[in-house]
Design an enzyme around this catalytic site. Structure first.
Site, PDB file in Angstrom:
ATOM      1  N   ARG A 117       1.012  15.252  -6.229  1.00  0.00           N
ATOM      2  CA  ARG A 117       2.010  14.036  -5.627  1.00  0.00           C
ATOM      3  C   ARG A 117       2.956  13.699  -6.696  1.00  0.00           C
ATOM      4  O   ARG A 117       2.611  13.499  -7.852  1.00  0.00           O
ATOM      5  CB  ARG A 117       0.954  12.976  -5.096  1.00  0.00           C
ATOM      6  CG  ARG A 117       0.448  13.493  -3.840  1.00  0.00           C
ATOM      7  CD  ARG A 117      -0.306  12.214  -3.235  1.00  0.00           C
ATOM      8  NE  ARG A 117      -1.543  12.355  -4.220  1.00  0.00           N
ATOM      9  CZ  ARG A 117      -2.539  11.283  -3.807  1.00  0.00           C
ATOM     10  NH1 ARG A 117      -2.326  10.256  -2.997  1.00  0.00           N
ATOM     11  NH2 ARG A 117      -3.414  11.068  -4.792  1.00  0.00           N
TER      12      ARG A 117
ATOM     13  N   GLU B  85      -0.488  10.792   3.395  1.00  0.00           N
ATOM     14  CA  GLU B  85      -0.985  11.379   4.799  1.00  0.00           C
ATOM     15  C   GLU B  85      -2.056  12.112   4.520  1.00  0.00           C
ATOM     16  O   GLU B  85      -2.309  12.783   3.631  1.00  0.00           O
ATOM     17  CB  GLU B  85       0.319  12.135   5.542  1.00  0.00           C
ATOM     18  CG  GLU B  85       0.599  13.417   4.905  1.00  0.00           C
ATOM     19  CD  GLU B  85       1.495  14.171   6.028  1.00  0.00           C
ATOM     20  OE1 GLU B  85       2.220  14.836   5.250  1.00  0.00           O
ATOM     21  OE2 GLU B  85       1.470  14.108   7.359  1.00  0.00           O
TER      22      GLU B  85
ATOM     23  N   ASP C  56      -3.600  17.106  -8.387  1.00  0.00           N
ATOM     24  CA  ASP C  56      -3.154  16.197  -7.591  1.00  0.00           C
ATOM     25  C   ASP C  56      -1.764  16.509  -7.828  1.00  0.00           C
ATOM     26  O   ASP C  56      -1.158  16.384  -9.043  1.00  0.00           O
ATOM     27  CB  ASP C  56      -3.343  14.585  -8.048  1.00  0.00           C
ATOM     28  CG  ASP C  56      -2.677  13.538  -7.138  1.00  0.00           C
ATOM     29  OD1 ASP C  56      -1.779  13.994  -6.367  1.00  0.00           O
ATOM     30  OD2 ASP C  56      -3.227  12.569  -7.152  1.00  0.00           O
TER      31      ASP C  56
ATOM     32  N   THR D 102     -14.244  18.253  -5.068  1.00  0.00           N
ATOM     33  CA  THR D 102     -12.550  18.110  -4.361  1.00  0.00           C
ATOM     34  C   THR D 102     -11.776  18.304  -5.726  1.00  0.00           C
ATOM     35  O   THR D 102     -10.585  19.064  -5.515  1.00  0.00           O
ATOM     36  CB  THR D 102     -12.322  16.917  -4.102  1.00  0.00           C
ATOM     37  OG1 THR D 102     -11.097  16.337  -3.560  1.00  0.00           O
ATOM     38  CG2 THR D 102     -12.507  15.599  -5.210  1.00  0.00           C
TER      39      THR D 102
ATOM     40  N   CYS E  35      -9.483   8.332   3.597  1.00  0.00           N
ATOM     41  CA  CYS E  35      -7.923   8.060   3.960  1.00  0.00           C
ATOM     42  C   CYS E  35      -7.929   7.009   5.154  1.00  0.00           C
ATOM     43  O   CYS E  35      -7.216   6.197   5.190  1.00  0.00           O
ATOM     44  CB  CYS E  35      -7.254   9.305   4.070  1.00  0.00           C
ATOM     45  SG  CYS E  35      -7.376  10.341   2.533  1.00  0.00           S
TER      46      CYS E  35
ATOM     47  N   ARG F 225       0.755  -1.194   0.190  1.00  0.00           N
ATOM     48  CA  ARG F 225       0.167   0.007  -0.116  1.00  0.00           C
ATOM     49  C   ARG F 225       0.862   1.207   0.017  1.00  0.00           C
ATOM     50  O   ARG F 225       1.891   1.261   0.742  1.00  0.00           O
ATOM     51  CB  ARG F 225      -0.810   0.210   1.327  1.00  0.00           C
ATOM     52  CG  ARG F 225      -1.554   1.098   1.569  1.00  0.00           C
ATOM     53  CD  ARG F 225      -2.766   1.434   0.843  1.00  0.00           C
ATOM     54  NE  ARG F 225      -3.329   2.728   0.941  1.00  0.00           N
ATOM     55  CZ  ARG F 225      -4.002   3.578   0.039  1.00  0.00           C
ATOM     56  NH1 ARG F 225      -4.305   2.989  -1.037  1.00  0.00           N
ATOM     57  NH2 ARG F 225      -4.604   4.602   0.184  1.00  0.00           N
TER      58      ARG F 225
HETATM   59  N1  LIG Z   1      -6.813  18.481  -2.042  1.00  0.00           N
HETATM   60  C1  LIG Z   1      -7.641  17.560  -1.397  1.00  0.00           C
HETATM   61  N2  LIG Z   1      -6.837  16.514  -0.790  1.00  0.00           N
HETATM   62  C2  LIG Z   1      -7.814  15.584  -0.254  1.00  0.00           C
HETATM   63  C3  LIG Z   1      -9.228  15.545  -0.083  1.00  0.00           C
HETATM   64  N3  LIG Z   1      -9.640  14.666   0.408  1.00  0.00           N
HETATM   65  C4  LIG Z   1      -8.463  13.944   0.750  1.00  0.00           C
HETATM   66  N4  LIG Z   1      -7.186  14.361   0.366  1.00  0.00           N
HETATM   67  C5  LIG Z   1      -6.021  14.099   0.343  1.00  0.00           C
HETATM   68  O1  LIG Z   1      -6.039  13.060  -0.710  1.00  0.00           O
HETATM   69  C6  LIG Z   1      -4.909  12.142  -0.271  1.00  0.00           C
HETATM   70  C7  LIG Z   1      -5.322  10.652  -0.540  1.00  0.00           C
HETATM   71  O2  LIG Z   1      -5.514  10.890  -1.973  1.00  0.00           O
HETATM   72  P1  LIG Z   1      -6.820   9.813  -2.424  1.00  0.00           P
HETATM   73  O3  LIG Z   1      -7.131  10.317  -3.724  1.00  0.00           O
HETATM   74  O4  LIG Z   1      -7.960   9.878  -1.257  1.00  0.00           O
HETATM   75  O5  LIG Z   1      -6.290   8.567  -2.329  1.00  0.00           O
HETATM   76  P2  LIG Z   1      -5.161   7.986  -3.342  1.00  0.00           P
HETATM   77  O6  LIG Z   1      -3.877   7.867  -2.114  1.00  0.00           O
HETATM   78  O7  LIG Z   1      -5.018   8.886  -4.316  1.00  0.00           O
HETATM   79  O8  LIG Z   1      -5.765   6.455  -3.818  1.00  0.00           O
HETATM   80  P3  LIG Z   1      -6.020   5.246  -2.859  1.00  0.00           P
HETATM   81  O9  LIG Z   1      -4.670   4.402  -3.389  1.00  0.00           O
HETATM   82  O10 LIG Z   1      -6.968   4.614  -3.492  1.00  0.00           O
HETATM   83  O11 LIG Z   1      -6.113   5.610  -1.803  1.00  0.00           O
HETATM   84  C8  LIG Z   1      -4.311  12.443   1.104  1.00  0.00           C
HETATM   85  O12 LIG Z   1      -3.139  13.179   0.739  1.00  0.00           O
HETATM   86  C9  LIG Z   1      -5.264  13.368   1.736  1.00  0.00           C
HETATM   87  O13 LIG Z   1      -4.927  14.295   2.477  1.00  0.00           O
HETATM   88  C10 LIG Z   1      -9.846  16.740  -0.669  1.00  0.00           C
HETATM   89  O14 LIG Z   1     -11.023  17.029  -0.618  1.00  0.00           O
HETATM   90  N5  LIG Z   1      -9.073  17.722  -1.314  1.00  0.00           N
END
Ligand SMILES: Nc1nc2c(ncn2[C@@H]2O[C@H](COP(=O)(O)OP(=O)(O)OP(=O)(O)O)[C@@H](O)[C@H]2O)c(=O)[nH]1
Length: 383
Positions: free
Chosen positions: A314, A238, A312, A300, A252, A234
């Site tokens: 990241r 954060e 995104d 979002t 999350c 995984r």
């Molecule tokens: N900008 C923003 N960030 C968010 C929001 N909700 C959660 N996050 C952030 O999203 C990140 C997680 O991303 P996700 O899109 O939920 O999941 P992912 O990691 O991309 O995908 P998975 O592997 O399926 O969990 C974390 O850093 C959270 O702090 C939101 O509404 N807006």
């Protein structure tokens, strides 16, 4: 994955020129190069004959400090070029007389940052591979352009390389090689940690550049994976709002606890918890600003855009480096995010996707549906 790079390194060490092309940026001009101390008149003549592009000496910023521009004399250990003093014992080859005019006004000496992890362009990648081959950060490089001043790309570039028997590498291959072969992320501490789900092995990793510390939670007292294992992995970003303050607005925390449980159940796996990625990389202040916009009706995606920020932001390079350190080969990747898989794919990892199951509530309903419908995430809804 790195075979092509291994070949290129072999060629460089054996006094052959190499071509480098940026596969991600079409405006970055491909180039042919060799370590600066391997330059000779024959290579310069070749560049002049087959390319109308600029030929110059490229040096790393670090190396620049060794280069005495005022005296017009380079001071390489093994002697690269002498501007004034041709008779010096240090002189390996005076390329000024052959073709290159090291007059700074003509900008024929260029310095590059060599931060390939941030900027995998032709110049940085060239200096990286020259250094991987065991040379100092200096190369003689020639942009590959045809007689009309058009850069050589795609099929034209490959035909040229084939015709002259020259190895071609991409900036991306060099970046991947660096991440896989140069110790980057460092493990700084380890301990057993009893959790609600069972005892796990916790490893702390630090990125030496950003200083950000990431956490890896492994299934049992393993240090690294062994050949033949197919762990459950995984890669988790954060989220302080849910993981610390129990927010119900996102999935999350569910994803974190589910993946920890699954890793323990599987007996072979790891949760890589990436810090510095709050709010999909925009930071907690911006994430809370985005939440506040979401209260006004933005979803979002649009909330981030409204703030002038990427949907995104990241980058999973640190996770890649950690995966290499954990000696992961094949694995099951627990994610619903298609971009995560795509990112890891580009580093040559082999994995199967396991889609997470998440519970809906009145606060996360819209967010989770937007993730699936607008961001293409593969989530399974259920209680
Ligand atoms: N900008 C923003 N960030 C968010 C929001 N909700 C959660 N996050 C952030 O999203 C990140 C997680 O991303 P996700 O899109 O939920 O999941 P992912 O990691 O991309 O995908 P998975 O592997 O399926 O969990 C974390 O850093 C959270 O702090 C939101 O509404 N807006």
């Amino acid at each position: 994955m790195s075979n092509n790079i291994e070949l290129a390194l072999h060629e460089i060490k054996n006094n052959k020129m190499i071509i480098i092309a940026n596969n991600a940026n079409e405006s970055d001009i491909p180039a042919i190069f060799c370590p600066a101390n391997f330059i000779d008149v024959g290579k310069i003549d070749f560049c002049k004959k087959y390319s109308s592009g600029e030929l110059y000496l490229l040096i790393s910023q670090a190396f620049l400090t060794k280069f005495d521009e005022k005296s017009r004399c380079s001071i390489l250990n093994n002697g690269l070029v002498s501007y004034k003093n041709k008779s010096s014992n240090d002189v390996y080859c005076d390329i000024k007389d052959a073709v290159v005019d090291f007059n700074a006004d003509k900008a024929s000496i260029k310095a590059s940052q060599t931060d390939i992890l941030k900027l995998p362009d032709v110049q940085n990648s060239c200096l990286e591979i020259v250094q991987f081959a065991g040379f100092e950060g200096a190369a003689v490089i020639c942009e590959l352009m045809d007689e009309n001043g058009k850069m050589l790309r795609g099929d034209g570039l490959m035909e040229f390389a084939k015709k002259h028997g020259i190895c071609v590498v991409s900036t991306d291959e060099i970046k991947r090689y660096k991440i896989a072969n140069v110790p980057f992320i460092q493990r700084t501490a380890s301990t057993n940690l009893p959790t609600d789900f069972g005892t796990m092995q916790m490893h702390v990793y630090q990125n030496p550049i950003t200083k950000i510390e990431h956490i890896v939670m492994m299934s049992n007292s393993e240090n690294r994976f062994t050949k033949g294992q197919k762990p459950l992995i995984r890669v988790h970003s954060e989220c302080i709002t849910s993981e610390v303050f129990f927010s119900k607005k996102c999935d999350c925390k569910q994803q974190l606890s589910n993946s920890m449980k699954k890793v323990i159940e599987s007996g072979c796996g790891a949760v890589i918890y990436l810090r510095g990625q709050e709010g999909r990389g925009i930071g907690i202040t911006n994430k809370i600003r985005a939440y506040s916009l979401q209260e006004e009706g933005f979803n979002t995606i649009d909330a981030n855009k409204k703030l002038g920020l990427p949907v995104d932001a990241r980058d999973f390079t640190d996770a890649v480096s950690i995966l290499y350190d954990l000696q992961v080969e094949k694995f099951n990747l627990y994610t619903g995010n298609p971009n995560k898989g795509k990112f890891l794919n580009e580093y040559g990892f082999s994995f199967d996707i396991i889609s997470p199951q998440v519970e809906l509530n009145e606060h996360n309903n819209r967010y989770l549906h937007d993730k699936v419908e607008k961001m293409g995430h593969g989530l399974v809804f259920g209680n």
